[in-house]
Design a protein around this motif. Structure first.
Motif, PDB file in Angstrom:
ATOM      1  N   ILE A 232       0.829  -1.208   0.000  1.00  0.00           N
ATOM      2  CA  ILE A 232       0.000   0.000   0.000  1.00  0.00           C
ATOM      3  C   ILE A 232       0.860   1.254   0.000  1.00  0.00           C
ATOM      4  CG2 ILE A 232      -1.551   1.358   1.484  1.00  0.00           C
ATOM      5  CD1 ILE A 232      -2.943  -1.320   2.163  1.00  0.00           C
ATOM      6  N   GLU A 233       1.887   1.290   0.838  1.00  0.00           N
ATOM      7  CA  GLU A 233       2.753   2.472   0.882  1.00  0.00           C
ATOM      8  C   GLU A 233       3.452   2.691  -0.453  1.00  0.00           C
ATOM      9  OE1 GLU A 233       5.249   1.790   4.261  1.00  0.00           O
ATOM     10  OE2 GLU A 233       3.832   2.706   5.657  1.00  0.00           O
ATOM     11  N   SER A 234       3.882   1.599  -1.089  1.00  0.00           N
ATOM     12  CA  SER A 234       4.504   1.695  -2.407  1.00  0.00           C
ATOM     13  C   SER A 234       3.525   2.254  -3.428  1.00  0.00           C
ATOM     14  CB  SER A 234       4.998   0.311  -2.847  1.00  0.00           C
ATOM     15  OG  SER A 234       5.448   0.335  -4.182  1.00  0.00           O
ATOM     16  N   ALA A 235       2.273   1.770  -3.399  1.00  0.00           N
ATOM     17  CA  ALA A 235       1.252   2.246  -4.333  1.00  0.00           C
ATOM     18  C   ALA A 235       0.939   3.723  -4.106  1.00  0.00           C
ATOM     19  CB  ALA A 235      -0.016   1.408  -4.185  1.00  0.00           C
ATOM     20  N   VAL A 236       0.833   4.134  -2.839  1.00  0.00           N
ATOM     21  CA  VAL A 236       0.543   5.538  -2.509  1.00  0.00           C
ATOM     22  C   VAL A 236       1.648   6.446  -3.062  1.00  0.00           C
ATOM     23  CG1 VAL A 236       0.375   7.205  -0.613  1.00  0.00           C
ATOM     24  CG2 VAL A 236      -0.896   5.050  -0.498  1.00  0.00           C
ATOM     25  N   ARG A 237       2.916   6.039  -2.885  1.00  0.00           N
ATOM     26  CA  ARG A 237       4.037   6.838  -3.405  1.00  0.00           C
ATOM     27  C   ARG A 237       3.977   6.937  -4.925  1.00  0.00           C
ATOM     28  NH1 ARG A 237       7.002   3.959   0.509  1.00  0.00           N
ATOM     29  NH2 ARG A 237       7.758   2.485  -1.064  1.00  0.00           N
TER      30      ARG A 237
ATOM     31  N   LEU B   9      -4.719   8.330   0.149  1.00  0.00           N
ATOM     32  CA  LEU B   9      -4.682   7.976   1.571  1.00  0.00           C
ATOM     33  C   LEU B   9      -4.558   6.466   1.755  1.00  0.00           C
ATOM     34  CD1 LEU B   9      -7.670  10.241   2.654  1.00  0.00           C
ATOM     35  CD2 LEU B   9      -5.261  10.694   3.129  1.00  0.00           C
ATOM     36  N   PRO B  10      -3.615   6.029   2.602  1.00  0.00           N
ATOM     37  CA  PRO B  10      -3.514   4.594   2.921  1.00  0.00           C
ATOM     38  C   PRO B  10      -4.484   4.226   4.032  1.00  0.00           C
ATOM     39  CG  PRO B  10      -1.769   5.789   4.046  1.00  0.00           C
ATOM     40  CD  PRO B  10      -2.571   6.816   3.285  1.00  0.00           C
ATOM     41  N   LEU B  11      -4.855   2.942   4.100  1.00  0.00           N
ATOM     42  CA  LEU B  11      -5.686   2.453   5.206  1.00  0.00           C
ATOM     43  C   LEU B  11      -5.325   0.999   5.482  1.00  0.00           C
ATOM     44  CD1 LEU B  11      -7.998   2.929   7.231  1.00  0.00           C
ATOM     45  CD2 LEU B  11      -9.596   2.152   5.472  1.00  0.00           C
ATOM     46  N   TYR B  12      -4.676   0.779   6.630  1.00  0.00           N
ATOM     47  CA  TYR B  12      -4.354  -0.576   7.079  1.00  0.00           C
ATOM     48  C   TYR B  12      -4.304  -0.570   8.605  1.00  0.00           C
ATOM     49  CZ  TYR B  12       0.311   1.599   6.732  1.00  0.00           C
ATOM     50  OH  TYR B  12       1.384   2.464   6.814  1.00  0.00           O
TER      51      TYR B  12
ATOM     52  N   LYS C   7      -8.623   9.926   8.672  1.00  0.00           N
ATOM     53  CA  LYS C   7      -8.573  10.868   7.545  1.00  0.00           C
ATOM     54  C   LYS C   7      -9.367  10.381   6.342  1.00  0.00           C
ATOM     55  CE  LYS C   7      -4.073  13.003   8.559  1.00  0.00           C
ATOM     56  NZ  LYS C   7      -2.660  13.153   8.092  1.00  0.00           N
ATOM     57  N   VAL C   8      -9.481   9.051   6.202  1.00  0.00           N
ATOM     58  CA  VAL C   8     -10.190   8.531   5.025  1.00  0.00           C
ATOM     59  C   VAL C   8     -11.674   8.873   5.076  1.00  0.00           C
ATOM     60  CG1 VAL C   8      -8.547   6.629   4.800  1.00  0.00           C
ATOM     61  CG2 VAL C   8     -10.719   6.218   5.958  1.00  0.00           C
ATOM     62  N   PHE C   9     -12.208   9.188   6.269  1.00  0.00           N
ATOM     63  CA  PHE C   9     -13.630   9.492   6.409  1.00  0.00           C
ATOM     64  C   PHE C   9     -13.948  10.963   6.131  1.00  0.00           C
ATOM     65  CE2 PHE C   9     -12.832   5.926   9.400  1.00  0.00           C
ATOM     66  CZ  PHE C   9     -13.617   4.975   8.772  1.00  0.00           C
ATOM     67  N   ALA C  10     -12.905  11.801   6.009  1.00  0.00           N
ATOM     68  CA  ALA C  10     -13.117  13.232   5.793  1.00  0.00           C
ATOM     69  C   ALA C  10     -13.713  13.482   4.407  1.00  0.00           C
ATOM     70  CB  ALA C  10     -11.800  13.989   5.939  1.00  0.00           C
ATOM     71  N   LYS C  11     -14.489  14.548   4.290  1.00  0.00           N
ATOM     72  CA  LYS C  11     -15.105  14.911   3.016  1.00  0.00           C
ATOM     73  C   LYS C  11     -14.032  15.344   2.025  1.00  0.00           C
ATOM     74  CE  LYS C  11     -19.019  17.537   1.210  1.00  0.00           C
ATOM     75  NZ  LYS C  11     -20.069  18.542   1.519  1.00  0.00           N
TER      76      LYS C  11
ATOM     77  N   VAL D 259      -8.398   5.975  -1.794  1.00  0.00           N
ATOM     78  CA  VAL D 259      -8.049   5.230  -0.583  1.00  0.00           C
ATOM     79  C   VAL D 259      -7.478   3.882  -1.007  1.00  0.00           C
ATOM     80  CG1 VAL D 259      -8.910   4.209   1.563  1.00  0.00           C
ATOM     81  CG2 VAL D 259      -9.888   6.355   0.723  1.00  0.00           C
ATOM     82  N   VAL D 260      -6.257   3.600  -0.554  1.00  0.00           N
ATOM     83  CA  VAL D 260      -5.604   2.327  -0.871  1.00  0.00           C
ATOM     84  C   VAL D 260      -5.593   1.513   0.419  1.00  0.00           C
ATOM     85  CG1 VAL D 260      -3.618   1.238  -1.966  1.00  0.00           C
ATOM     86  CG2 VAL D 260      -4.146   3.625  -2.480  1.00  0.00           C
ATOM     87  N   ALA D 261      -6.341   0.403   0.423  1.00  0.00           N
ATOM     88  CA  ALA D 261      -6.639  -0.277   1.691  1.00  0.00           C
ATOM     89  C   ALA D 261      -6.436  -1.780   1.623  1.00  0.00           C
ATOM     90  CB  ALA D 261      -8.086   0.013   2.101  1.00  0.00           C
ATOM     91  N   THR D 262      -6.262  -2.360   2.802  1.00  0.00           N
ATOM     92  CA  THR D 262      -6.313  -3.819   2.954  1.00  0.00           C
ATOM     93  C   THR D 262      -7.778  -4.208   3.127  1.00  0.00           C
ATOM     94  OG1 THR D 262      -6.144  -3.672   5.349  1.00  0.00           O
ATOM     95  CG2 THR D 262      -4.068  -3.873   4.129  1.00  0.00           C
ATOM     96  N   ASN D 263      -8.028  -5.468   3.482  1.00  0.00           N
ATOM     97  CA  ASN D 263      -9.410  -5.905   3.689  1.00  0.00           C
ATOM     98  C   ASN D 263     -10.042  -5.303   4.943  1.00  0.00           C
ATOM     99  OD1 ASN D 263      -7.647  -7.429   5.224  1.00  0.00           O
ATOM    100  ND2 ASN D 263      -8.854  -9.304   5.105  1.00  0.00           N
ATOM    101  N   ILE D 264      -9.317  -4.407   5.631  1.00  0.00           N
ATOM    102  CA  ILE D 264      -9.907  -3.668   6.756  1.00  0.00           C
ATOM    103  C   ILE D 264     -11.098  -2.836   6.276  1.00  0.00           C
ATOM    104  CG2 ILE D 264      -8.461  -1.595   6.531  1.00  0.00           C
ATOM    105  CD1 ILE D 264      -8.273  -1.433   9.528  1.00  0.00           C
ATOM    106  N   ALA D 265     -11.104  -2.468   4.967  1.00  0.00           N
ATOM    107  CA  ALA D 265     -12.175  -1.619   4.417  1.00  0.00           C
ATOM    108  C   ALA D 265     -13.308  -2.428   3.806  1.00  0.00           C
ATOM    109  CB  ALA D 265     -11.593  -0.677   3.363  1.00  0.00           C
ATOM    110  N   GLU D 266     -13.276  -3.758   3.966  1.00  0.00           N
ATOM    111  CA  GLU D 266     -14.303  -4.605   3.347  1.00  0.00           C
ATOM    112  C   GLU D 266     -15.663  -4.473   4.003  1.00  0.00           C
ATOM    113  OE1 GLU D 266     -11.620  -8.406   1.854  1.00  0.00           O
ATOM    114  OE2 GLU D 266     -13.183  -8.710   3.328  1.00  0.00           O
ATOM    115  N   THR D 267     -15.663  -4.321   5.334  1.00  0.00           N
ATOM    116  CA  THR D 267     -16.918  -4.472   6.058  1.00  0.00           C
ATOM    117  C   THR D 267     -17.191  -3.334   7.026  1.00  0.00           C
ATOM    118  OG1 THR D 267     -15.784  -5.752   7.745  1.00  0.00           O
ATOM    119  CG2 THR D 267     -16.810  -6.991   5.982  1.00  0.00           C
ATOM    120  N   SER D 268     -18.456  -3.032   7.183  1.00  0.00           N
ATOM    121  CA  SER D 268     -19.005  -2.178   8.249  1.00  0.00           C
ATOM    122  C   SER D 268     -18.630  -0.699   8.188  1.00  0.00           C
ATOM    123  CB  SER D 268     -18.641  -2.719   9.636  1.00  0.00           C
ATOM    124  OG  SER D 268     -19.386  -3.874   9.882  1.00  0.00           O
TER     125      SER D 268
END
Length: 679
Positions: free
Chosen positions: A271-276, A294-297, A307-311, A320-329
């Motif tokens: 994710i950090e590599s992709a963000v860069r 923005l990364p999310l892990y 920060k990912v929730f900000a407008k 947003v570049v994320a792991t499966n933490i962003a899959e649910t809920s």
């Protein structure tokens, strides 16, 4: 909605932390007004079905609710049950597999109830309890409800338990399935108030779940909030990371500003590599919206995750570049496009080698469907799957339950503390392999948590084991804390374990790598990483947690503050156990002896050829590059964790004397001679 054929005692609560109040208020300020939220709630697919679903849940002791992502089940169903009085004045517990989901959903529901978090709506995650006597909707991680069950097996404080995101099948979720079933059964036998169980997910093996929960009826919430157009690649992709970047910039050139993108990748480094890369490439583009990447892990500090929730600012596009933490809920506002790599990083534990293997594997259909749903939360969306339709059809239907691929020592200790003497007979939905259970039992026997009963093969919990179960920690960590009083270094061990219980306290920025390493060097100890962590804690405490000091020294202030809170709560558990507090000052030998006795099973020696081998399985291992001992060759070490990526790496090490290990467990090490050779 359609219904197919029917196939503890009150605890003392910590005060609401000001930081959490502020966080909740900040979250609320970003959302809509209370009146606008009422209209948003009425527009959800679950709203027309609310009376029917309440009536069905009233009828049955257990129910399974299947609702597509965006249907509103996570935020609305608990409120409907509370408003209809189905809870009979008691607390409704809603469990989530992940900490970030439990917190963010509680904040959203509090906002919809026009209240602050900690009043009628609260949450409880490890080392953080934001509830009060007024709390009726309690969002919590499944691990926290498990810990409550140790003190109160019938979970008397609750009338309804909602097990959300059940398809994820985390180890705590699976154990909780059996625990709440047993609590429900026990209440029926003793004539107590009925405990209702509701299992929720967007996708799951319905028949398997229904059968396990006593042929519970399945309630379907039909209809997603908005349609999603799904596209597959024509050919298999050899490089999903490259393909995700190409797809992103195709979207970026065509889509207007404000239409945000969520990319699913597998881990922190990726994710950090992709963000860069995205940030660098975006600099040269013209006539397109400005990118906010923005990364999310999981390892990210909370203030960065939030920060990912900000407008998204006008004229910008959020990626947003994320792991499966962003899959649910969690709902990330503004997401219209999802790019799914179809891959996930999974941990697999080998009970024979005590090795955690982290590897990138193909996601399950259940995970892919969850990811797709992220695109349709607020408007019609698009999902670009970086795999063919045939590859999707060949994916496994569900994720392999974590309980079948992890170290079970902590689970077995919890079950024994619950009074389940024969763990192999526990009502698991999917039983773990017998060798995994046996390995966990053997580990707990070696740690002194279990002992064999006289004239029997049955194991029972020792006094030490019951004390260990009181700590919300890995059994080895709990053992080290309990040992520390004998080595007169309890204060130091509490500080070390507290830091090990939070995400990394050291910040390493790729753009300032040299400055970071130079700043961290002042904390490094030749005795190893545990003493290095202690040096960081002592330095942080000496400046009273000064944020400028943290910034200058590339130390994560938020995680250090969390570590202080964790330490405080661990100390309270020690006080309840009437432990004597002592300090060894600068005598690091006492600390390392204590660690050696607690982690004797996690030891490695240096061979004549210059390679490290574990003492238990003779596995060849290396010191992780992040360790303060990376350039060193100590003769003998103990480590906190063994992880295999490209190599087998030892993480968080300390230099120890081989004799300390033998004295700790002479029966475990059959020949002292082998150890003496490295001294």
């Amino acid at each position: 909605m359609r219904n197919p054929e029917e196939a503890g005692p009150p605890e003392k609560k910590p005060k609401l932390m000001h930081t959490q109040q502020n966080q909740a208020q900040q979250f609320a300020s970003r959302g809509n007004s209370f009146e606008e939220l009422k209209n948003v709630r009425r527009a959800l697919p679950i709203y027309p079905a609310r009376q029917k679903i309440i009536a069905e849940i009233r009828k049955f002791s257990s129910s399974i609710v299947i609702g597509e992502t965006g249907s509103g089940k996570t935020t609305q169903l608990p409120q409907y049950l509370l408003e209809a009085g189905v809870n009979q004045g008691a607390i409704i517990a809603i469990t989530q597999p992940r900490r970030v989901a439990a917190i963010s959903v509680a904040q959203r529901v509090a906002q919809e109830k026009n209240t602050t978090v900690g009043n009628i709506v609260g949450y409880c995650v490890r080392f953080e309890d934001v509830t009060s006597a007024a709390t009726k909707l309690k969002f919590m991680t499944d691990g926290m409800l498990l810990r409550e069950a140790i003190l109160d097996p019938t979970l008397t404080r609750y009338s309804i338990i909602i097990l959300d995101e059940a398809h994820e099948r985390t180890i705590n979720t699976d154990v909780l399935f059996g625990v709440v079933k047993a609590a429900q059964r026990r209440r029926l036998k003793t004539g107590q108030r009925l405990l209702k169980i509701i299992v929720m997910s967007a996708t799951m093996d319905v028949d398997h779940f229904s059968e396990y929960f006593n042929k519970a009826p399945v309630l379907y919430l039909e209809g997603r909030q908005y349609p999603i157009q799904v596209m597959h690649t024509k050919e298999p992709q050899s490089d999903y990371l490259f393909a995700s970047l190409v797809t992103l910039f195709q979207i970026h050139k065509e889509a207007p500003a404000g239409e945000d993108v969520l990319i699913f990748l597998t881990g922190q480094e990726e994710i950090e590599s992709a963000v860069r890369t995205i940030t660098d490439l975006a600099r040269d583009l013209k006539d397109v919206p400005q990118l906010t990447v923005l990364p999310l892990y999981a390892a990210l500090p909370s203030q960065v995750q939030i920060k990912v929730f900000a407008k998204t600012p006008p004229g910008h596009r959020k990626v947003v570049v994320a792991t499966n933490i962003a899959e649910t809920s969690i709902t990330i506002h503004g997401i219209k496009y999802v790019i799914d790599s179809g891959m996930v990083k999974a941990k697999v534990y080998n009970p024979h080698s005590s090795l955690d293997l982290l590897k990138v594997v193909t996601a399950s259909k259940a995970q892919v469907l969850q990811r797709t749903g992220r695109a349709g939360r607020e408007a019609p969306g698009f999902c670009y799957r970086l795999f063919t339709e045939l590859e999707f059809q060949n994916m496994s239907t569900n994720t392999i339950p974590e309980i079948q691929r992890c170290n079970l020592a902590s689970v077995v200790l919890q079950l024994m503390a619950l009074g389940i003497s024969d763990v192999s007979t526990f009502d698991f939905m999917d039983k773990p392999a017998p060798e995994s259970i046996n390995a966990a039992l053997e580990e707990l026997v070696l740690l002194g948590a279990l002992e064999r009963q006289a004239n029997s093969d049955m194991l029972k919990l020792t006094t030490l084991g019951r004390q260990m179960a009181a700590f919300p920690l890995d059994p080895r960590f709990a053992k080290v804390i309990l040992l520390a009083k004998d080595f007169e270094c309890l204060e130091e061990i509490l500080s070390i374990i507290a830091i090990l219980s939070v995400d990394s306290v050291l910040v390493t920025l790729s753009s300032k790598r040299k400055e970071c390493l130079e700043a961290h060097q002042k904390f490094m100890s030749s005795d190893g990483d545990h003493v290095t962590l202690l040096n960081i804690y002592r330095a942080y405490k000496s400046v009273n947690g000064n944020k400028s000091w943290c910034f200058d020294n590339f130390v994560n202030a938020r995680n250090m503050n969390t570590a202080q809170e964790v330490r405080k709560q661990l100390r309270e558990i020690c006080e309840r156990n009437k432990m004597t507090f002592s300090s060894c000052g600068r005598d690091t030998a006492a600390i390392r002896k204590c660690l050696a006795v607690g982690f004797f099973m996690n030891a490695a020696e240096l061979s004549k050829e210059g390679d490290f081998f574990t003492l238990t399985t003779r596995t060849k291992v290396s010191i992780h590059p992040s360790s303060s001992l990376f350039q060193c060759k100590p003769s003998c070490v103990v480590y906190t964790e063994l992880v295999k990526t490209s190599k087998c790496y030892m993480r968080t090490l300390s230099v120890v004397d081989p004799d300390w290990l033998f004295e700790a467990a002479p029966n475990f090490f059959k020949r002292k001679k082998a150890l003496a050779a490295v001294s």
